[in-house]
Write an enzyme that holds these catalytic residues in place. Sequence first.
Site, short mmCIF file in Angstrom:
data_model
loop_
_atom_site.label_atom_id
_atom_site.label_comp_id
_atom_site.label_asym_id
_atom_site.label_seq_id
_atom_site.Cartn_x
_atom_site.Cartn_y
_atom_site.Cartn_z
N SER A 144 -10.86 -80.36 -30.34
CA SER A 144 -10.62 -79.44 -29.23
C SER A 144 -11.04 -78.04 -29.64
CB SER A 144 -9.13 -79.43 -28.86
OG SER A 144 -8.85 -78.39 -27.94
N TYR A 157 -0.38 -78.31 -31.74
CA TYR A 157 -1.61 -78.89 -31.20
C TYR A 157 -2.84 -78.30 -31.87
CZ TYR A 157 -5.12 -80.44 -27.82
OH TYR A 157 -6.23 -81.00 -27.23
#
Length: 259
Positions: A144, A157
């Site tokens: 990501s 995350y």
Amino acid sequence: MVRKDRIAGRTALVTGAGNGLGRAIATSLSAHGARVVLAGRNEAKVVSVAGEISANGGSAHAVRCDTSDPESVAAVAESLADEEISILVNNAGVAGPVAPLVDVEPEAWDDVFAVNVRGVYLMCRAFLPPMVHRRSGDVINLASVSGKRPLAGRTPYTASKMAVLGLTVTLAHEVGSSGVTVNSLSPGPVRGPRMERNFRLEAQRLGVSEADAEREFVSRAALHRMVEEDEVADAVVAMLHMPGLSAADIDLSAGMVAR
């Protein structure tokens, strides 16, 4: 020169394939002629997607798999022992909490790393050896842009996705001499339920509307928009058609990061 199709006739294993990006990736790989094995914790969802693919003329098989659980991964690997898995797409992931680091409980931190990092490790550990033995195969890990830029309130995350980037480049050098490629794909904000959840939580945290939270977020991207699921699926297909791609990370973020 006729371009060789590097997907048709191969078997691809996609994790987190019951919805979202996993569903889009599996569907796209099938459309390009791959037999697709769909893995996910929710058996009903992966069975449903496999049914959709089969109904459209594709070849698909669903398996229940908790990628964070060594026993579950081992059981899936055993059940697929007769399949020549030559494409592995590690897509399964969780968003985790939206909170300052000091308010994140250790259990929540561990839950994120269990799926986002441990899951990638376990799947690679289980399915890389046959690829190395055959001296061919492709692994794509979904990372990501959040692993490459600040994202306040999302430390578990972002840290997990940075770990995926490190795992990818190191593993690529471990198995590259055996003809196996390992790369990562880093999407930016992808339109869908997960981003809707994030905008809702961010709006609550900042005391603004969800629309304002979304506008502020996408304003950081050069294209001032989110990425679509089908665009991520198309990127996976494109990466598989680049045999010289190894130890690389592809940024698909509508210009969310620049480097």
